[in-house]
Design a protein around this motif. Structure first.
Motif, PDB file in Angstrom:
ATOM      1  N   HIS A 251      -6.529  -0.257 -10.014  1.00  0.00           N
ATOM      2  CA  HIS A 251      -6.683  -0.186  -8.428  1.00  0.00           C
ATOM      3  C   HIS A 251      -7.331   0.710  -8.082  1.00  0.00           C
ATOM      4  O   HIS A 251      -7.120   2.046  -8.655  1.00  0.00           O
ATOM      5  CB  HIS A 251      -4.708  -0.720  -6.851  1.00  0.00           C
ATOM      6  CG  HIS A 251      -4.391  -1.570  -7.634  1.00  0.00           C
ATOM      7  ND1 HIS A 251      -3.546  -1.826  -7.695  1.00  0.00           N
ATOM      8  CD2 HIS A 251      -5.009  -2.568  -7.402  1.00  0.00           C
ATOM      9  CE1 HIS A 251      -2.894  -3.289  -6.681  1.00  0.00           C
ATOM     10  NE2 HIS A 251      -3.879  -3.820  -7.537  1.00  0.00           N
TER      11      HIS A 251
ATOM     12  N   ASP B 229      -6.411   2.950  -5.489  1.00  0.00           N
ATOM     13  CA  ASP B 229      -5.896   3.904  -5.416  1.00  0.00           C
ATOM     14  C   ASP B 229      -5.464   4.952  -7.141  1.00  0.00           C
ATOM     15  O   ASP B 229      -5.126   5.857  -7.403  1.00  0.00           O
ATOM     16  CB  ASP B 229      -4.648   4.370  -4.637  1.00  0.00           C
ATOM     17  CG  ASP B 229      -3.965   3.017  -5.379  1.00  0.00           C
ATOM     18  OD1 ASP B 229      -4.604   2.307  -5.929  1.00  0.00           O
ATOM     19  OD2 ASP B 229      -2.948   3.093  -4.462  1.00  0.00           O
ATOM     20  N   HIS B 230      -5.951   3.705  -8.233  1.00  0.00           N
ATOM     21  CA  HIS B 230      -5.083   4.520  -9.394  1.00  0.00           C
ATOM     22  C   HIS B 230      -7.195   4.730 -10.661  1.00  0.00           C
ATOM     23  O   HIS B 230      -7.038   5.767 -11.559  1.00  0.00           O
ATOM     24  CB  HIS B 230      -4.795   3.686 -10.749  1.00  0.00           C
ATOM     25  CG  HIS B 230      -3.728   3.571  -9.711  1.00  0.00           C
ATOM     26  ND1 HIS B 230      -2.566   3.930 -10.660  1.00  0.00           N
ATOM     27  CD2 HIS B 230      -3.025   3.113  -8.003  1.00  0.00           C
ATOM     28  CE1 HIS B 230      -1.052   4.429  -9.607  1.00  0.00           C
ATOM     29  NE2 HIS B 230      -1.824   3.817  -8.304  1.00  0.00           N
TER      30      HIS B 230
ATOM     31  N   HIS C 145       2.721  -6.159 -11.831  1.00  0.00           N
ATOM     32  CA  HIS C 145       2.342  -5.523 -10.815  1.00  0.00           C
ATOM     33  C   HIS C 145       1.231  -6.727  -9.797  1.00  0.00           C
ATOM     34  O   HIS C 145       0.543  -7.047 -10.773  1.00  0.00           O
ATOM     35  CB  HIS C 145       1.285  -4.359 -11.270  1.00  0.00           C
ATOM     36  CG  HIS C 145       1.067  -3.409 -10.394  1.00  0.00           C
ATOM     37  ND1 HIS C 145       1.510  -2.746  -8.886  1.00  0.00           N
ATOM     38  CD2 HIS C 145      -0.174  -2.478 -10.137  1.00  0.00           C
ATOM     39  CE1 HIS C 145       0.700  -2.535  -8.247  1.00  0.00           C
ATOM     40  NE2 HIS C 145       0.155  -2.039  -8.671  1.00  0.00           N
TER      41      HIS C 145
ATOM     42  N   HIS D 176       4.753  -3.551  -5.763  1.00  0.00           N
ATOM     43  CA  HIS D 176       6.121  -2.354  -5.885  1.00  0.00           C
ATOM     44  C   HIS D 176       7.160  -3.167  -6.302  1.00  0.00           C
ATOM     45  O   HIS D 176       8.143  -3.618  -5.462  1.00  0.00           O
ATOM     46  CB  HIS D 176       5.538  -1.851  -5.067  1.00  0.00           C
ATOM     47  CG  HIS D 176       4.308  -0.734  -5.109  1.00  0.00           C
ATOM     48  ND1 HIS D 176       3.676  -0.039  -6.267  1.00  0.00           N
ATOM     49  CD2 HIS D 176       3.125  -1.086  -4.736  1.00  0.00           C
ATOM     50  CE1 HIS D 176       2.201   0.201  -5.932  1.00  0.00           C
ATOM     51  NE2 HIS D 176       2.281  -0.768  -4.518  1.00  0.00           N
TER      52      HIS D 176
HETATM   53 ZN   LIG Z   1      -1.606  -0.122  -8.062  1.00  0.00          ZN
END
Ligand SMILES: [Zn+2]
Length: 416
Positions: A67, A69-70, A133, A369
């Motif tokens: 993702h 944001d990772h 996830h 999440h």
């Molecule tokens: Zn994620």
């Protein structure tokens, strides 16, 4: 062992954690782009020595899952730094990159995680755990060094199609965890007693709408949310509809390397290439790529004749094709991703487009999440000495759920 959360102690997005052993060797867990970043600019890169490749005490960057944001800032680091991540996750990023705008280069160099198989990196022993996830091939990580044990949850849930993975980890948790770095995306978004629908329930809701729609059904989701693509595919099968995908989606599905995931050559799938993707194919000479996915190709005229029995995996790049081919009569639009994206300014033209054509819209979605109650179950199973919040806007809420919380701010080094 020391830890520094460079970003994420009080925000969702841009996750980055540096772990330092007593002998000074270091690893970095995730290198995400902040959610509020206006572009993928180098200025967002955390101030960690050696990301330019000049300091060999930095052993590797480990990416928990694919993702933005990772992993989003990976393109700004030296290609000499090993990037360790899931094999399929890496393949998805490599294959998806040419379709994206900007620089999403993912260094190919580095080991691949193998679930529950430890590996050593200098003084560190690392054990990845495959976990449920919305991002594919996602891992939690156990980091051991200097007699201490740190568990980084990454992003996870237990209501997706791979819930069993999280349940398995909780049934056989690693022992004697000193620190649990625990994501808390849902804190403040969901009351502590509330839960999310399961991905199976999402499939049922989708099937109900598909069955009732007499025109083309548009489902707006991320092709990289593989669980959701599977839910959409299964709902199509249940209602006798064909799932229509574009070349980008075909490439992402192929990159999973998983023969149980729907593929462009399956009989219930059709490939329609939107006009601006055709231009992209020509410009980049992706003819071999196209050839591999041609088996079920249809053109706009075909799509028109089967619109009432088709579900289009929709992206905004389809809008001109649909308009020009007059495919919007009785169409139905399902928004199937995080509501936070819907309100973004850059989507204004698209929201106007839906309004202009009076296309009915509903949302069918579930979170990637864990709910607060599931976070509590997870923490109880791992039984850490201390819990440190990460990937949350509400670190102060942890104290409502857990009694061993330690808040550590961004940029501060602390002892495990
Ligand atoms: Zn994620």
């Amino acid at each position: 062992m020391q830890v520094c959360i460079h970003r994420g102690s009080k925000e969702i997005g841009g996750s980055c954690v540096e772990v330092v052993s007593d002998c000074g060797k270091r690893i970095v867990l995730d290198l995400g782009l902040p959610l509020d970043a206006e572009s993928n600019d180098k200025m967002y890169l955390p101030n960690i020595p050696g990301l330019d490749g000049s300091d060999n005490s930095l052993l590797a960057v480990l990416i928990s899952h694919p993702h933005l944001d990772h992993f989003g800032l990976l393109g700004h680091i030296s290609g000499n730094i090993p990037v360790i991540m899931g094999k399929d996750a890496r393949n998805i990023l490599i294959k998806a990159a040419p379709f994206q705008r900007g620089d999403w280069t993912v260094p190919a160099l580095g080991l691949n995680f193998k679930s529950e198989t430890p590996f050593e990196l200098g003084p560190f022993k690392i054990t990845p755990y495959l976990i449920d996830h919305s991002g594919y091939d996602a891992y939690s990580l156990l980091i051991e060094a200097d007699g201490k044990r740190l568990f980084y949850s990454g992003d996870f849930r237990m209501h997706g199609r791979k819930a069993k993975l999280t349940e398995k980890l909780m049934a056989h948790p690693p022992e004697k965890i000193d620190i649990l770095l625990l994501e808390g995306s849902t804190l403040g978004r969901l009351e502590n007693h509330e839960t999310f629908p399961t991905e199976t329930e999402i499939e049922e809701q989708l099937a109900t709408v598909f069955a009732e729609t007499t025109g083309l059904t548009l489902v707006h989701t991320s092709a990289q949310n593989i669980d959701r693509v599977v839910s959409i595919f299964r709902a199509c099968k249940r209602t006798g509809k064909t799932l229509v995908i574009d070349l980008y989606t075909a490439v992402v599905l192929e990159a999973t390397g998983n023969k149980n995931i729907p593929q462009s050559d399956w009989p219930e799938i059709a490939l329609y290439i939107p006009e601006n993707q055709r231009i992209q194919i020509k410009q980049n000479q992706w003819f071999n790529l196209l050839k591999r996915h041609l088996k079920n190709r249809i053109f706009i005229g075909n799509l028109k004749s089967i619109s009432n029995s088709s579900v289009l995996l929709f992206r905004p790049l389809h809008i001109h094709d649909l308009e020009n081919a007059d495919l919007l009569k009785n169409a139905f639009y399902i928004y199937s991703q995080w509501e936070g994206y819907w309100d973004k300014e850059e989507n204004e033209y698209f929201r106007d487009w839906i309004d202009k054509h009076k296309i009915p819209k509903i949302s069918i979605h579930t979170s990637g999440h864990a709910s607060p109650a599931d976070l509590k179950r997870f923490a109880e199973a791992l039984a850490p000495v201390r819990i440190v919040p990460i990937h949350t806007f509400m670190p102060e809420k942890y104290q409502e759920l857990f009694n061993n919380v330690e808040l550590n701010a961004d940029g501060v080094y602390w002892e495990v």
